[in-house]
Each structure stands twice: as structure tokens, then as C-alpha cells.
Write a protein that holds these residues in place. Structure first.
Motif, PDB file in Angstrom:
ATOM      1  N   SER A 249      -8.443  -5.004 -22.202  1.00  0.00           N
ATOM      2  CA  SER A 249      -8.303  -5.676 -23.547  1.00  0.00           C
ATOM      3  C   SER A 249      -9.843  -5.774 -24.006  1.00  0.00           C
ATOM      4  O   SER A 249      -9.957  -5.433 -25.081  1.00  0.00           O
ATOM      5  CB  SER A 249      -7.441  -6.375 -23.691  1.00  0.00           C
ATOM      6  N   LEU A 250     -10.785  -6.577 -23.555  1.00  0.00           N
ATOM      7  CA  LEU A 250     -12.150  -6.841 -23.879  1.00  0.00           C
ATOM      8  C   LEU A 250     -12.646  -6.209 -23.837  1.00  0.00           C
ATOM      9  O   LEU A 250     -13.910  -5.266 -24.703  1.00  0.00           O
ATOM     10  CB  LEU A 250     -12.531  -8.232 -23.924  1.00  0.00           C
TER      11      LEU A 250
ATOM     12  N   ASP B 277       7.574  -2.997 -19.039  1.00  0.00           N
ATOM     13  CA  ASP B 277       8.882  -3.925 -19.015  1.00  0.00           C
ATOM     14  C   ASP B 277      10.156  -3.874 -18.547  1.00  0.00           C
ATOM     15  O   ASP B 277      10.696  -4.211 -18.239  1.00  0.00           O
ATOM     16  CB  ASP B 277       8.590  -3.863 -20.497  1.00  0.00           C
ATOM     17  N   ASN B 278      10.603  -2.505 -19.047  1.00  0.00           N
ATOM     18  CA  ASN B 278      11.891  -1.894 -18.688  1.00  0.00           C
ATOM     19  C   ASN B 278      11.994  -1.011 -17.260  1.00  0.00           C
ATOM     20  O   ASN B 278      13.327  -0.716 -16.783  1.00  0.00           O
ATOM     21  CB  ASN B 278      12.132  -1.033 -19.469  1.00  0.00           C
TER      22      ASN B 278
ATOM     23  N   ILE C 178      -6.634   3.441 -26.659  1.00  0.00           N
ATOM     24  CA  ILE C 178      -4.929   2.859 -26.347  1.00  0.00           C
ATOM     25  C   ILE C 178      -5.241   1.872 -25.251  1.00  0.00           C
ATOM     26  O   ILE C 178      -5.649   2.456 -24.104  1.00  0.00           O
ATOM     27  CB  ILE C 178      -4.264   4.714 -26.101  1.00  0.00           C
ATOM     28  N   ASP C 179      -4.109   0.455 -25.167  1.00  0.00           N
ATOM     29  CA  ASP C 179      -4.739  -0.377 -24.581  1.00  0.00           C
ATOM     30  C   ASP C 179      -3.122  -1.131 -23.874  1.00  0.00           C
ATOM     31  O   ASP C 179      -2.712  -0.747 -24.860  1.00  0.00           O
ATOM     32  CB  ASP C 179      -5.047  -1.770 -25.517  1.00  0.00           C
ATOM     33  N   GLU C 180      -2.868  -0.773 -23.347  1.00  0.00           N
ATOM     34  CA  GLU C 180      -1.385  -1.154 -22.448  1.00  0.00           C
ATOM     35  C   GLU C 180      -0.871   0.167 -22.450  1.00  0.00           C
ATOM     36  O   GLU C 180       0.361  -0.298 -22.512  1.00  0.00           O
ATOM     37  CB  GLU C 180      -1.074  -2.594 -23.018  1.00  0.00           C
ATOM     38  N   TYR C 181      -1.008   0.989 -22.254  1.00  0.00           N
ATOM     39  CA  TYR C 181      -0.696   2.465 -22.768  1.00  0.00           C
ATOM     40  C   TYR C 181       0.835   2.446 -21.977  1.00  0.00           C
ATOM     41  O   TYR C 181       2.042   3.798 -22.412  1.00  0.00           O
ATOM     42  CB  TYR C 181      -1.545   3.874 -22.071  1.00  0.00           C
TER      43      TYR C 181
ATOM     44  N   SER D 286       0.140  -3.739 -26.235  1.00  0.00           N
ATOM     45  CA  SER D 286       0.499  -5.399 -25.527  1.00  0.00           C
ATOM     46  C   SER D 286       0.863  -6.532 -25.616  1.00  0.00           C
ATOM     47  O   SER D 286       2.120  -7.246 -25.136  1.00  0.00           O
ATOM     48  CB  SER D 286      -1.114  -6.062 -25.225  1.00  0.00           C
ATOM     49  N   ASP D 287       1.418  -6.509 -27.267  1.00  0.00           N
ATOM     50  CA  ASP D 287       2.222  -7.133 -27.957  1.00  0.00           C
ATOM     51  C   ASP D 287       3.366  -7.221 -27.804  1.00  0.00           C
ATOM     52  O   ASP D 287       4.586  -6.288 -27.944  1.00  0.00           O
ATOM     53  CB  ASP D 287       2.101  -7.702 -29.070  1.00  0.00           C
TER      54      ASP D 287
END
Length: 525
Positions: free
Chosen positions: A61-62, A171-172, A162-165, A101-102
Motif C-alpha cells: 500500500s505504501l 476473506d471468504n 489497485i491495492d489488495e485486488y 484493504s478495509d
């Protein structure tokens, strides 16, 4: 009278950027910063659309935020950095940021709503509006229009970051139906990028996993995957040189070799790197702990390893092809790919011939080795942590009677119900697998199937100026003494006699009937 040399002046310390993913904040708040801006410029000058896979909390992300500030022409933030003298600061580009990411999205409807919100935020930031007649529910059309409008309004082609695509899918991942729905929703969004090529200056996608091109990247064959490119291996993470130069004020009072053994070692075919999050927490707490590992216990991975009946000693020596490490989908999850992409294994060696590469994998460092094996052991004993500290003290004291009692007690603590439900207990390697994980959780130097002139030692442990040689046998009920005898007959100790350290030959026999250790013979040379 000789003069007394003045005490060395302590280097000034800066703010530790723990959890800070905003380039501006790091630069303006006098934080430590490892300069990645030169590699950012190199990427931009040599290509157009990239994909990078790295484990969680690795600085992805940075880096994207660094790209954003670069394209928006915020020169003041790059004063003294590698990019400042080589970047054209007269041009500013419209940047579209998309990050998953959130939060945790648990349905296609939640994903679509999040995408609508992300597109709305980008429109407002760029001073654009949704055209009349284009419904918000048309996510692909809305995204394509945003890119087109950004280009037309600014006169410069757009940049998409695009971050954490893949996070909504991961998560699932233990609910394959939901994961597949989310995958299809993301594919609908990402498919826009190729058709918008004429309006795009630069595209960069980051995530943990590399899903197969058929499932998620269909149509995105213009993306260059730099995950295993040597020149960009340190694009995220800190190198040894970074630690010695940038973080020199933090090193006094810390064992430099221990820092390296515990936190360095992630390798993507180039310079090995440290995970930034774990290292920064070490500098703050001054304690060697599983800082990175503890931020996300791999429950799904542990479950998968048990279901696949994984022989845990093999985890530190898996051989996989490049294609396998890149193969990942909701319905096809190779253990090797999951562990490599998530950061629990890394590349140890490469074997290459034209058109084919094979990689031997290993644990990156002691943090991962000890923590992962501790989790594996807890999964066998209803969540109870094994007394690793006691094992350490018994080995140090050469208390073999106590060692036998400890190990016998641990095997006895594994519930009978576990044996009933898991076929793994039927394999001879199962007993050695638990034995190995117990020692691996200790963080000692372990060598499996250790080769000698006459054969292979099942397990060698080098610890506290001593050599422990283990041979394992499985019997029906009563010990036969064959394990210790094999250690002596094969002269396995000869390999380590030159070390001039005590050598302990330890024969361990397991009973299939009692599901425990029935023979534990020791001879010290």
C-alpha cells in the motif's frame, strides 16, 4: 597521561512508521523511510501495466501511495530521494485509487456497493460526475467512463492503482460459493482495464495471491507479472543494507545476527528482504517475537494442511514449478501456492533449464518456522500450546528422562477423537511429523533426512553446543531397540565428530496400538 576518547555520539532516532501507509505522512513526520522511488521510476519508464504479489503487511500500500504522489507531481515529498532528479515534475496525471484493504465483504451485493463507493470517491476527488443515463449499477461502464473522463478532463492519460485486488476473495476462501461470486464481481471490474488502454498511462495491481488468468485475469494479458523478477525482488520489504544504513540508530543493544535469523529471508529470486511490519515492531518493543505472524493466524491454512494430511517435515523442502506457484483459484488451492504467496514459505533454490524452472521452498526465517509449527501443534491438542520452553530447558540440561516424559505426555494429550477423524494417524510419518513440529516450534537448527556416507539420519538437531541424532521407528506394541541400533550400525555420528561436541544418539519407537512413544533409548558419545 593519555587522553580519554570521547563516547560515540548516538545517532538521532526517527519516528517508526508502524502501520503508516501514506507516503506524505512518512515524509512530513520525519519517519524512517527506505527509498523505493528509484524503482518506481524504473517501472514507469520501462512498462505500462504491472502485477505484484506479496504477503500481507509487506509495504504494498505504501508503494502504491508513492506512485500516486509521483504521478501527481508532488516534488517536495521527494526531496533528496532517487526519483527527484530523474522525474519530469512538469507533468501531472489523474490518479484513480481502488483499494479493498478495509473491512470484510461477505456477499456480491456488498462488493458491488463497495465498488460504487470507490468509483464515487474517485470521481469527486478528480472533479468529475457520472453522466446522465449511465446507471450506478453498471459498474464496468462506470469504471470505464471514469477512466475516459479523467483522461479527457486533464489532457493526460489516467493512472489506475489497485491495492489488495484479491482480498474480498481471500476473506471468504473457506466458503467457495461466496468466494466464486466475489471473484466474478472483481473480474467484471478488472476486465475494463484492457479495453481502456488508450486512456491509460500506467496500471499497477497488488495483492497476496496470484489467481489463474482464466479465473480472474481473463483478458488482462497486458499485465506484466513482476512477482519473481530479480530486479524488483526488494520493491517491497527491507534489505540487510537498508537495515544497516536506514535503521542504524535502532540497532544498538539488539543482536544483529538474531535480527537476521528471526526476520530476514523472504526471497523472490533476488536480494532477500525483511517484512517491514515485523522489523519495525522489533525496534519498538526490543523483543524477538512473532510480530508479523501474530497479526493474522492462518486458520484456513492449518485446516488445509490437516485435510491434505501434509507431512510437516516436508514443508521446509517442498519442490514446486513456477506454474504451480502461480496457480491459485477458489476451487484449486495447492498447498505450495498458498503457503508461498501468503509468506509462510519462500524460495531457497532454483533449478532452471530452458523453458522450465523448479523451486525448492523453505521457511523464510525463525519467526515463521516457530510460529507456524506452534499453530500446527495447537491444532492437534484442542488449542493448547505445547510447553516449548520446557523442551528448550530439557535439551539444554541433557535431561533425557525428562525429555521422554515430556514427549510422552504431549502425544497422550492428543484427543482420541482426532485419530478417529483423521487418516493421517495411520501413516508412519505422522508420529515423526508431530515430533518434528515440536522441535521446529523451538526455533533450533533442524536437518531432516540428513545425508551421510551410509544413509540418512531421520532428524539432526544442533543446539547449545550439542548434536542430537534421532532415528524413528514404528512398532505394533512393544519396543524392539532397532532405532538406536540403526544409528550405531550406520555410524551416523561420524559426520559430526569433527565438531568436538557431545553427540547424543536417540532412538525413538512409536506404538501404533498405544499411539505413543514406547521406546526412547539414548547413548551419548
Amino acid at each position: 597521561m593519555s587522553a580519554i576518547a570521547p563516547a560515540p555520539t548516538a545517532l538521532p532516532r526517527k519516528k517508526l512508521p508502524i502501520g503508516i501507509q501514506t507516503f506524505r505522512e512518512i515524509r512530513e513526520d520525519n519517519c524512517y523511510y527506505v527509498d523505493k522511488s528509484g524503482m518506481a521510476v524504473d517501472l514507469i519508464q520501462t512498462g505500462k501495466a504491472y502485477f505484484l504479489s506479496r504477503p500481507r503487511r509487506f509495504g504494498k500500500s505504501l508503494f502504491l501511495d508513492t506512485l500516486k504522489e509521483l504521478f501527481e507531481g508532488n516534488r517536495a515529498l521527494f526531496t533528496g530521494l532517487a526519483a527527484e532528479p530523474v522525474w519530469d515534475w512538469s507533468r501531472k496525471f489523474p490518479v484513480i485509487r481502488v483499494s479493498f484493504s478495509d473491512g470484510v465483504l461477505q456477499s456480491r451485493a456488498q462488493l458491488d456497493q463497495r465498488i460504487r463507493e470507490l468509483l464515487r470517491v474517485n470521481r469527486e476527488r478528480l472533479g468529475l460526475s457520472l453522466p446522465a443515463g449511465l446507471p450506478e449499477t453498471d459498474l464496468a461502464g462506470s469504471f470505464a467512463d471514469l477512466i475516459r473522463q479523467a483522461h479527457q478532463a486533464s489532457g493526460q492519460r489516467a493512472v489506475v492503482l489497485i491495492d489488495e485486488y484479491d482480498k474480498p476473495i481471500l476473506d471468504n476462501i473457506d466458503h467457495s460459493g461466496v468466494a466464486a461470486e466475489l471473484r466474478d464481481g472483481l473480474k467484471n471490474l478488472y476486465s475494463v482495464l484492457k479495453g481502456s488502454d488508450e486512456h491509460l498511462k500506467f496500471v499497477f495491481l497488488t495483492g497476496v495471491s496470484k489467481f489463474s488468468k482464466v479465473s480472474l485475469f481473463s483478458g488482462l494479458n497486458n499485465l506484466t507479472d513482476i512477482t519473481l523478477e530479480e530486479r524488483y525482488s526488494a520493491l517491497c520489504g527491507y534489505t540487510d543494507a537498508d537495515v544497516d544504513m536506514v535503521f542504524a540508530p535502532e540497532l544498538p543493544s539488539l543482536d544483529r545476527k538474531l535480527i537476521r535469523d528471526w526476520y530476514n529471508g523472504y526471497n523472490w529470486l533476488g536480494t532477500p528482504v525483511y517484512n517491514p511490519f515485523g522489523l519495525l515492531l522489533l525496534f519498538r518493543t526490543r523483543q524477538f517475537k512473532a510480530h508479523w505472524f501474530e497479526t493474522g493466524t492462518p486458520t484456513f491454512l492449518i485446516k488445509l494442511l490437516r485435510e491434505r494430511q501434509q507431512f510437516t517435515p516436508d514443508l521446509s523442502r517442498i519442490v514446486a514449478s513456477e506454474a504451480l506457484l502461480s496457480t491459485f483459484d477458489v476451487d484449486n488451492i495447492p498447498v505450495e501456492a498458498l503457503m508461498f504467496q501468503a509468506g509462510y514459505l519462500t524460495i531457497a533454490d532454483v533449478w532452471q533449464v530452458p523453458g522450465r524452472s523448479e523451486y525448492t521452498l523453505k521457511y523464510p526465517n525463525l519467526e515463521v518456522q516457530t510460529s507456524l509449527n506452534d499453530c500446527l501443534l495447537q491444532s492437534l491438542t484442542d488449542g493448547r500450546s505445547p510447553p516449548v520452553g520446557k523442551l528448550y530447558r530439557l535439551l539444554q540440561a541433557q535431561d533425557f528422562a525428562g525429555l521422554k516424559t515430556l514427549l510422552h505426555s504431549f502425544y497422550a494429550s492428543i484427543a482420541n477423537d482426532w485419530y478417529r477423524k483423521n487418516e493421517l494417524s495411520g501413516f508412519e510419518g505422522y508420529y515423526a511429523s508431530i515430533f518434528y513440529s515440536y522441535f521446529a516450534a523451538l526455533g533450533v537448527d533442524i536437518r531432516l533426512e540428513d545425508p551421510t556416507n551410509f544413509g540418512r539420519i531421520d532428524m539432526t538437531v544442533l543446539f547449545a553446543g550439542q548434536v542430537f541424532l534421532f532415528e524413528f521407528k514404528v512398532v505394533e506394541l512393544n519396543p524392539a531397540g532397532s532405532a538406536l541400533q540403526q544409528l550405531k550400525d550406520m555410524a551416523y555420528a561420524d559426520k559430526y565428530r569433527a565438531r568436538a561436541e557431545p553427540i547424543h544418539l536417540i532412538g525413538v519407537e512409536f506404538s501404533k496400538t498405544s499411539r505413543n512413544i514406547v521406546g526412547f533409548e539414548v547413548e551419548t558419545l
